[in-house]
Design a protein around this motif. Sequence first.
Motif, PDB file in Angstrom:
ATOM      1  N   ARG A 169       4.877  13.300  -3.334  1.00 51.03           N
ATOM      2  CA  ARG A 169       5.535  12.189  -2.648  1.00 51.03           C
ATOM      3  C   ARG A 169       7.042  12.413  -2.611  1.00 51.03           C
TER       4      ARG A 169
ATOM      5  N   ILE B 276       0.822  -1.211   0.000  1.00 48.89           N
ATOM      6  CA  ILE B 276       0.000   0.000   0.000  1.00 48.89           C
ATOM      7  C   ILE B 276       0.857   1.262   0.000  1.00 48.89           C
TER       8      ILE B 276
ATOM      9  N   THR C 124       3.789   1.555  -1.568  1.00 46.47           N
ATOM     10  CA  THR C 124       4.261   1.729  -2.938  1.00 46.47           C
ATOM     11  C   THR C 124       3.152   2.218  -3.861  1.00 46.47           C
ATOM     12  N   ASP C 125       1.962   1.669  -3.667  1.00 43.16           N
ATOM     13  CA  ASP C 125       0.871   1.961  -4.590  1.00 43.16           C
ATOM     14  C   ASP C 125       0.189   3.304  -4.298  1.00 43.16           C
ATOM     15  N   ARG C 126      -0.004   3.619  -3.011  1.00 44.22           N
ATOM     16  CA  ARG C 126      -0.868   4.756  -2.672  1.00 44.22           C
ATOM     17  C   ARG C 126      -0.176   5.848  -1.862  1.00 44.22           C
ATOM     18  N   GLY C 127       1.017   5.609  -1.346  1.00 45.69           N
ATOM     19  CA  GLY C 127       1.752   6.655  -0.655  1.00 45.69           C
ATOM     20  C   GLY C 127       1.614   6.607   0.853  1.00 45.69           C
TER      21      GLY C 127
ATOM     22  N   PRO D 278      -2.407   6.775   2.981  1.00 45.58           N
ATOM     23  CA  PRO D 278      -3.121   5.514   3.211  1.00 45.58           C
ATOM     24  C   PRO D 278      -2.302   4.490   3.986  1.00 45.58           C
ATOM     25  N   ALA D 279      -0.978   4.435   3.742  1.00 41.82           N
ATOM     26  CA  ALA D 279      -0.150   3.447   4.447  1.00 41.82           C
ATOM     27  C   ALA D 279      -0.124   3.726   5.944  1.00 41.82           C
TER      28      ALA D 279
END
Length: 437
Positions: A343, A313, A315-318, A321-322
């Motif tokens: 980012r 999460i 890697t995908d959303r920053g 969300p992580a």
Amino acid sequence: MDTAYAPRPRAPRVPVGLRAPFSGRTWREFLYLCLSLPMSVLMFTYAVAVIGLGAGLLVTFLGVPVLAGGLAGSRGLGAVERARARGLLGLDVADPEPVRPSKAGLMGWIGSVLKSGVSWRHLLYSLLHFPWAVFSFVLSLTFWTVGWTLLAYPLYRWIFPAYLGQPGIQLWGDGSGNGVYLDTPAETGFAAGAGLLLVLAGPWLIHGLTQVDRIMVRGLLGPSPLATRVTQLETDRGVVVDTAAADLRRIERDLHDGAQARLVSLAMDLGLAREKLAEDPQAAAKMVDEAHGEVKIALQELRDLARGIHPAILTDRGLGPALSALAARCTVPVEVTVDLDRRPAAAIEGTAYFTASELLQNVSKHARATGATLDVWCAADRLMVLVSDDGRGGARADEGTGLGGLAERLAAVDGLLVIESPVGGPTAITAELPWRG
């Protein structure tokens, strides 16, 4: 009323300005300035002799080794100066990098000394420090001795008429007995007052003069900024390597003790179920059902392990969300606020995530808090991560603790960890990282 344990009133402290003329620091700095003159004469004479002799002999081959030996001697005198500054000024300057010959033998050492910027800076110090040492010695000695002499004048004025045949200190005279003397009570008091002003101002003058010496010693006799940076990077690289090795050992341990052991047990259970399939289908089906449950647990352990290495999460959303997902797994309610319009670099993003993860783990395990907050924002090209809680406080980054290791890991990427955690709470820990977007 029993007042045996009542706090006693503190005696009024003497103002700093009145204590300064009698402080040890003032007299140590004054001694440093007094010793600077003979040291600078020695070093200046040595430097001029080395330059003159080496330059004069350059027409022959002897000039090169003479100059190299002279530079090596300047480094030795610089070591004495650093020790003198450390003992009298409290200035702790690290030793510069040693000469590392590019090749074995005398010629390799000579070449390395001549190419060493540190050696030439030591020689430059010997030349530049001499005029400054003369100036600071004359000014400080005159100012200091005149001040104390005038301040103590009422105590020894009787010596002049009793033994010297004059009424007091002579300010001016024509050699024929006519002159101006400090002999009346008013003039004596004025002289003592002027001496008091000089004595009170003397420590500040002396400290100001030694500040120049501090700059010269630190700038010319210490390690170069580039060498300091290289040493810091070597240390940080060692921290990164050790951290990576520790992470690999942790992953290996988690795999061996967790998922691997569970998969081995699962393989054995499936083997037994296959053997019982013909004899007792119901027992075999039960064993297969239990094995199915073990597979789900093993998969969850592998997901947790993969999340600990680098969550998908992130890697995908920053970070937003992580970190929200991370806070949801914390045993303490956490309010997350992420204010980022872009980012950062992937490595910095991962470091920020694992920093927040470790800080939230400390909140869960040690803080005894009822709530926490996690704030992330960007300030002047620095990524800021703030974790605060209302727990018992007392968090420290002593060597060997988790926070100490976290501070070392942040320092390896030019980061910083600031801890504000008084006993009784609350706790606020800020991690500052370079953006590198």
